[in-house]
Design a protein around this motif. Structure first.
Motif, PDB file in Angstrom:
ATOM      1  N   LEU A  96      -2.378  -4.926  -4.252  1.00  0.00           N
ATOM      2  CA  LEU A  96      -1.590  -3.596  -3.529  1.00  0.00           C
ATOM      3  C   LEU A  96      -2.626  -2.544  -4.396  1.00  0.00           C
ATOM      4  O   LEU A  96      -2.426  -1.254  -3.820  1.00  0.00           O
ATOM      5  CB  LEU A  96      -0.354  -3.405  -4.215  1.00  0.00           C
ATOM      6  N   ARG A  97      -3.440  -2.728  -5.474  1.00  0.00           N
ATOM      7  CA  ARG A  97      -4.258  -1.869  -5.804  1.00  0.00           C
ATOM      8  C   ARG A  97      -5.489  -1.492  -4.780  1.00  0.00           C
ATOM      9  O   ARG A  97      -5.772  -0.358  -4.546  1.00  0.00           O
ATOM     10  CB  ARG A  97      -4.920  -2.528  -7.012  1.00  0.00           C
ATOM     11  N   ARG A 114       7.450  -8.765   1.785  1.00  0.00           N
ATOM     12  CA  ARG A 114       8.314  -7.768   1.266  1.00  0.00           C
ATOM     13  C   ARG A 114       7.723  -7.054   0.006  1.00  0.00           C
ATOM     14  O   ARG A 114       7.868  -5.832  -0.064  1.00  0.00           O
ATOM     15  CB  ARG A 114       9.545  -8.510   0.390  1.00  0.00           C
ATOM     16  N   LYS A 115       6.678  -7.347  -0.799  1.00  0.00           N
ATOM     17  CA  LYS A 115       6.166  -6.922  -1.885  1.00  0.00           C
ATOM     18  C   LYS A 115       5.360  -5.513  -1.163  1.00  0.00           C
ATOM     19  O   LYS A 115       5.381  -4.593  -1.895  1.00  0.00           O
ATOM     20  CB  LYS A 115       5.127  -7.725  -2.520  1.00  0.00           C
ATOM     21  N   ALA A 121       6.845   1.752   1.101  1.00  0.00           N
ATOM     22  CA  ALA A 121       7.891   2.883   1.078  1.00  0.00           C
ATOM     23  C   ALA A 121       7.946   3.477  -0.353  1.00  0.00           C
ATOM     24  O   ALA A 121       8.298   4.536  -0.243  1.00  0.00           O
ATOM     25  CB  ALA A 121       9.319   1.781   1.038  1.00  0.00           C
ATOM     26  N   ARG A 122       7.675   2.733  -1.346  1.00  0.00           N
ATOM     27  CA  ARG A 122       7.610   3.483  -2.768  1.00  0.00           C
ATOM     28  C   ARG A 122       6.505   4.581  -2.935  1.00  0.00           C
ATOM     29  O   ARG A 122       6.687   5.658  -3.375  1.00  0.00           O
ATOM     30  CB  ARG A 122       7.411   2.587  -3.924  1.00  0.00           C
ATOM     31  N   THR A 123       5.410   4.544  -2.322  1.00  0.00           N
ATOM     32  CA  THR A 123       4.377   5.422  -2.384  1.00  0.00           C
ATOM     33  C   THR A 123       4.342   6.511  -0.957  1.00  0.00           C
ATOM     34  O   THR A 123       3.240   7.126  -0.972  1.00  0.00           O
ATOM     35  CB  THR A 123       2.821   4.805  -2.306  1.00  0.00           C
TER      36      THR A 123
END
Length: 292
Positions: A96-97, A114-115, A121-123
């Motif tokens: 994800l980085r 899911r991760k 969604a969070r970013t």
């Protein structure tokens, strides 16, 4: 300061956690072996397919094919292949980085896992689609993801499609990799003969064959299939990396739990020995006082 009762309680709790991580390690090891065998078994086929496509490319004007056309990148589609579960060490963190390094204004995402979905969604990034795949996905399941990417590229909605996944190297080494899926500007197989390879391996696999109806027609069929299989192989690599990372993480957790139990047991024995010594001193002092 903790007493012996507290230390016994901590030892019991850590022993239970160690048993849990040991069980998870064994489950991950079983899945890891299967996933590794499947991922590694498909690589020779992918290599041979690359050689066939290189041979076809040399026999046709491949620059005219829409899947090979290079355009100015105004919009990029990134396919992020992550895990559904955690407890896999730094695998998802590293992946994800890399996903966060893309230009937010010019990038849309397709996720599997899911991760990755939670991260997008969070970013607050643009997510075009979310594909849920089984732990051991089949080729038809992954084909839908590849078809979606091809449709977006051919329609002109995106000018480039990249895939971000964790490439399996070995059990303890997995590396996040970004590969360009579209346009297919070049194939992975080098045009020059490989060093140390036999003449049979470097030979054109299509020598002596005729293409019907035409090399261009064969290329039209092969390129979509090539893309579908490449996506399938990347997902298999990601699954092998996931189970390998989880097995290593659970093994480290089990080893740490055992070491922690040893340290606490040593501390418990020291406290118990000190308590016994204190009691003996008190008894001896009392006897001396009575005798006096």
């Amino acid at each position: 300061m903790a007493n012996t009762k507290d230390i016994r309680r901590r030892i019991k709790s850590i022993r239970n956690i160690g048993q849990l991580t040991k069980a998870m390690q064994m489950v991950a090891a079983s899945k890891m072996r299967k996933a590794q065998n499947v991922a590694l078994a498909g690589r020779p086929y992918a290599t041979l397919m690359n050689r066939v496509l290189v041979s076809l490319q040399q026999r046709t004007d491949s620059k005219l094919h829409p899947l090979l056309q290079v355009r100015e990148v105004k919009k990029e589609l990134v396919v992020v292949i992550s895990t559904d579960k955690g407890l896999a060490g730094a695998l998802n963190t590293n992946l994800l980085r890399e996903a966060a390094s893309f230009d937010l204004a010019k990038t849309s995402y397709v996720v599997s896992g899911r991760k990755a979905r939670q991260f997008i969604a969070r970013t607050r990034r643009d997510m075009m689609a979310d594909f849920e795949l089984k732990d051991a996905p089949s080729f038809p399941e992954t084909k839908e993801l590849a078809k979606f990417c091809v449709e977006k590229f051919l329609s002109g909605e995106v000018d480039k499609v990249s895939v971000l996944y964790t490439r399996f190297i070995n059990t303890v080494n997995q590396k996040p990799v970004v590969r360009t899926l579209l346009p297919i500007s070049s194939f992975e197989l080098p045009q020059a003969p490989a060093e140390g390879a036999t003449p049979q391996e470097n030979a054109d696999p299509m020598i002596g064959y005729l293409f019907e109806p035409t090399p261009e027609g064969v290329l039209d069929v092969m390129l979509p299939y090539y893309l579908h299989y490449q996506v399938f192989q990347m997902i298999l690599d990601a699954r092998a990396s996931e189970h390998s990372a989880r097995m290593v993480a659970m093994k480290n957790a089990t080893d740490n739990a055992q070491q922690f139990i040893k340290d606490l047991t040593l501390e418990y024995n020291k406290m118990r020995q000190a308590s016994i010594t204190t009691e003996l001193l008190e008894i001896s002092t009392a006897q001396m006082a009575v005798g006096a």
